[in-house]
Enzyme design. Structure first.
Site, PDB file in Angstrom:
ATOM      1  N   SER A 547       0.830  -1.196   0.000  1.00 23.32           N
ATOM      2  CA  SER A 547       0.000   0.000   0.000  1.00 23.32           C
ATOM      3  C   SER A 547       0.871   1.255   0.000  1.00 23.32           C
ATOM      4  O   SER A 547       1.604   1.489  -0.954  1.00 23.32           O
ATOM      5  CB  SER A 547      -0.968  -0.035   1.189  1.00 23.32           C
ATOM      6  OG  SER A 547      -1.947   0.954   1.065  1.00 23.32           O
ATOM      7  N   ASP A 632     -10.177  -3.996  -4.400  1.00 22.09           N
ATOM      8  CA  ASP A 632      -9.505  -3.140  -3.420  1.00 22.09           C
ATOM      9  C   ASP A 632     -10.041  -1.714  -3.505  1.00 22.09           C
ATOM     10  O   ASP A 632      -9.928  -1.069  -4.544  1.00 22.09           O
ATOM     11  CB  ASP A 632      -7.997  -3.155  -3.700  1.00 22.09           C
ATOM     12  CG  ASP A 632      -7.189  -2.440  -2.632  1.00 22.09           C
ATOM     13  OD1 ASP A 632      -7.786  -1.809  -1.734  1.00 22.09           O
ATOM     14  OD2 ASP A 632      -5.949  -2.497  -2.702  1.00 22.09           O
ATOM     15  N   HIS A 669      -7.512  -5.714   0.366  1.00 22.28           N
ATOM     16  CA  HIS A 669      -6.324  -4.872   0.240  1.00 22.28           C
ATOM     17  C   HIS A 669      -5.091  -5.575   0.782  1.00 22.28           C
ATOM     18  O   HIS A 669      -4.002  -5.454   0.212  1.00 22.28           O
ATOM     19  CB  HIS A 669      -6.581  -3.573   1.003  1.00 22.28           C
ATOM     20  CG  HIS A 669      -5.479  -2.567   0.932  1.00 22.28           C
ATOM     21  ND1 HIS A 669      -5.093  -1.970  -0.244  1.00 22.28           N
ATOM     22  CD2 HIS A 669      -4.675  -2.051   1.903  1.00 22.28           C
ATOM     23  CE1 HIS A 669      -4.102  -1.120   0.003  1.00 22.28           C
ATOM     24  NE2 HIS A 669      -3.834  -1.161   1.293  1.00 22.28           N
TER      25      HIS A 669
END
Length: 694
Positions: A547, A632, A669
């Site tokens: 991320s 996501d 995610h």
């Protein structure tokens, strides 16, 4: 997108655009047939390229699965008249949530998450819980579940006496839930079209969602909200926050029908986190705040609406004053005692304070290489709190710490079959950054490792949102260490290990510091500029992040491609300028306070200077593994897809291999939900790392 080579995405500049238009802007529509075809081609290419590693993957999975206790219970916590815990069952992916009438009883299963998979048996095998809260009287369980990975949850209420769900089904809910004191109503959170949690609603179990009432709406798009109950059970708190400003509204738990009142109105740049202590006249509030204190202070005051005057004003009495080297994070009230979480020396401390005498003592782990945290503690009147400790090489342990004496009593240690931590070591070292700041790095290795500069190394980093990458044990780590790796976690600026200053020096127009800190950590591990051979071979360092940590990987991939043997960028935020310019993308507006608003020309230029999509390296490149997930909501899949497409298009034959693993089915995610599915995914990533590092 055909042939035996890697896929080549079509270049389709927007109609009527100039020569500098983005040729991959069309990927923004994930449901476009051409986009689905491209993603499928990338996944097929990835599967084909990694097929020779299937045997290694299976070996790694077997090793890691062998270190999972087939059946295990969590440490128990008391709430009301019961003791609650979670349990895993041999061969099953997800947890059971249980309770017993006494701390040692076998108990009953309240919710078996594995059974939720039956709801999606025909479409997938993903189920992730969002909230799981038992009502104060112990009669109801409110829980929410996501079946795709998009973090949009369906809220349900279970009658625990009957062992069955009520007809109530509430869609599009989010994290955060609080029960009224009489268990006859609950407050929950819903999101808007941009996935921003923006409303709190009131629901009565056994009634339809059409009868729910709106409690509060947050109209400022920079703010997200949540709701929770205080441990005292007397107050429900609606917390609304941007990246640097907070405001909390209070509702008496005994009367959730009244309008909430603001504890302290929002002031730009001012944050506070509240907890409640019972007592006469409604008790008092304890607030950890940065009002007049860069690293935060602790104040207390009555439970009343705010009065006129500056903040903090006469209503508030200082309990712990500000210091320059200790970041106060939060305060938890346990009857007579306060437990204050703070960060000092890039480690967590828990400060215990007696509210009657003012006496204080510190709860600390054995060193900065060990993580310390409060475990689940729901009993407001508890005489002891349960803490959890772990390190990169020590599995988690739980201890009860007596609040009056500070005495530690062991509760539980996670069972890791076939693993002996005595064969491994971990320590905290430092890397000098370009400006002279010492960057903490936590390393783990197998005892007996020769410090001759030949070991391969996996370096992990995150560095955003003031989040902390505390040392965490994983059953995946021993497999790396047994194969001669050094595993390292760089606590770079942009994170919060060094306090608020640590974050301030690594975000907005100082974001590049995060990336140069990470490169400095790698240089130190490689022994660059030192007579010492270093911890790792200079040409065998692999970096990894997810991320915002994926952005970190994208940035260092471009800034120092020669430093890495390979890079693993999981769900990476890499198209920084374009995403921050589009307020329709989920979470963009709330992110401007972290990354910057590119509508400001100066900030746009700064973002452009490091955005991985806009800064692909010209020369040789290391091997690269990129992941993405179709569902996501945090990093939309077009970001990694566009980056990979541009890297492929600009490869001049000097680059390493680029692999893109898009998850086209259900997936979150952070990857799969089930514990065995998580290990299979991890085996894929580790197989890539091992192969790349030789």
């Amino acid at each position: 997108m055909t042939g035996s080579g890697p896929p080549a995405a079509p270049r389709r500049p927007p109609a009527g655009s100039g020569p500098d238009a983005d040729p991959y802007a069309w990927m923004r529509d994930r449901d476009r047939p051409g986009m689905r075809e491209y993603l499928a081609a990338e996944r097929a290419y990835y599967d084909g390229q990694t097929a020779p590693q299937r045997g290694l993957r299976e070996d790694l999975f077997a090793e890691m699965a062998g270190r999972l206790a087939p059946a295990e219970e969590s440490a128990r916590w008391r709430q009301g008249a019961f003791w609650y815990f979670t349990r895993t069952v041999a061969g099953q992916q997800l947890e059971q949530f249980c309770r017993a009438a006494d701390p040692g009883g076998r108990g009953e299963v309240l919710l078996d998450a594995n059974l939720l998979l039956e709801d999606v048996a025909s479409t997938g095998s993903y189920a992730e819980l969002g909230v799981r809260e038992v009502s104060p009287d112990g009669r109801y369980l409110a829980y929410s579940v996501d079946f795709s990975g998009d973090e949009v949850y369906q809220l349900r209420v279970r009658d625990l006496a009957a062992g069955a769900d009520l007809p109530d089904r509430i869609e599009r809910t989010y994290y955060g839930l609080a029960w009224a004191a009489d268990s006859r109503a609950l407050l929950y959170v819903v999101t808007d079209a941009a996935y921003r949690p923006h409303e709190v609603w009131r629901h009565e179990p056994g009634t339809g969602p059409d009868r729910d009432t709106l409690v509060y709406r947050e109209d400022d798009e920079r703010f997200e909200l949540t709701v929770r109950a205080t441990r005292s059970g007397a107050c429900l708190l609606i917390e609304t926050a941007s990246r640097d400003t907070t405001e909390t509204l209070l509702i008496p738990a005994e009367d959730t029908g009244v309008a909430p009142f603001v504890i302290e109105p929002r002031r730009p740049g001012t944050e506070y986190y509240a907890d409640h202590a019972g007592g006469p006249d409604g008790g008092e509030l304890y607030l950890v705040t940065n009002a007049g204190a860069a690293e935060f202070r602790l104040v207390r005051g009555p439970v009343t609406a705010p009065g006129p005057g500056p903040w903090p004003g006469e209503r508030w009495t200082e309990v712990i004053g500000p210091t320059g080297d200790t970041r106060l994070v939060r305060c938890d009230v346990f009857g007579r005692y306060l437990v204050v979480e703070q960060r000092h020396g890039a480690a967590t401390q828990l400060r215990v304070m007696d509210r009657e005498t003012g006496a204080q003592r510190m709860i600390e782990a054995g060193g900065p290489e060990q993580a310390l945290a409060l475990a689940v503690n729901e009993d407001y009147h508890a005489a002891a709190v349960t803490v959890r400790t772990e390190s990169l090489t020590e599995p988690p342990s739980w201890h009860d710490v007596d609040l009056a004496t500070g005495r530690w009593e062991p509760r539980k240690r996670r069972d890791v079959p076939g693993y002996d931590p005595a064969g491994y070591a971990t320590e905290r070292i430092s890397a000098p950054a370009a400006d002279g700041t010492l960057i903490p790095v936590t390393v783990a290795y197998r005892r007996g490792l020769q410090r001759d500069g030949s070991a391969p190394c996996l370096l992990y980093g995150y560095g955003a949102y003031e989040a902390c990458s505390w040392p965490e044990f994983s059953v995946t780590t021993p497999g790396l260490l047994d194969r001669g790796f050094v595993y390292a976690v760089a606590h770079v600026r942009g994170g919060g290990e060094g306090g608020r200053r640590w974050w301030a020096e690594g975000h907005l127009d100082r974001k590049r510091t995060t990336f140069t800190d990470f490169i400095a950590a790698a240089d130190m591990l490689a022994g660059a500029g030192c007579a010492d051979p270093g911890w790792a071979a200079p040409d065998r360092i692999v970096s990894r992040g997810l991320s915002a940590g994926g952005l970190l990987q994208g940035a260092v991939f471009s800034m120092a491609p020669e430093r890495w043997r390979a890079v693993v960028a999981e769900v990476p935020f890499v198209d920084v300028v374009t995403s921050m310019l589009d307020p329709t993308i989920p979470l963009t507006v709330t992110e401007w306070d972290e990354w910057g608003d590119p509508r400001d020309p100066a900030m746009r230029a700064y973002l452009s200077s490091y955005s991985p999509y806009d800064n692909v390296p010209d020369g040789p490149r290391p091997d690269l593994l990129v992941t993405g997930s179709l569902h996501d909501p945090r990093v939309l899949i077009h970001e990694p897809a566009k980056w990979v497409a541009r890297l492929r298009a600009t490869d001049r034959g000097t680059g390493g291999r680029v692999l893109f693993r898009p998850e086209l089915g259900a997936g979150a995610h952070v990857g799969p939900a089930g514990r065995y599915d998580q290990l299979r995914y991890e085996a894929e990533v580790l197989a890539f790392i091992l192969a790349a590092a030789g």
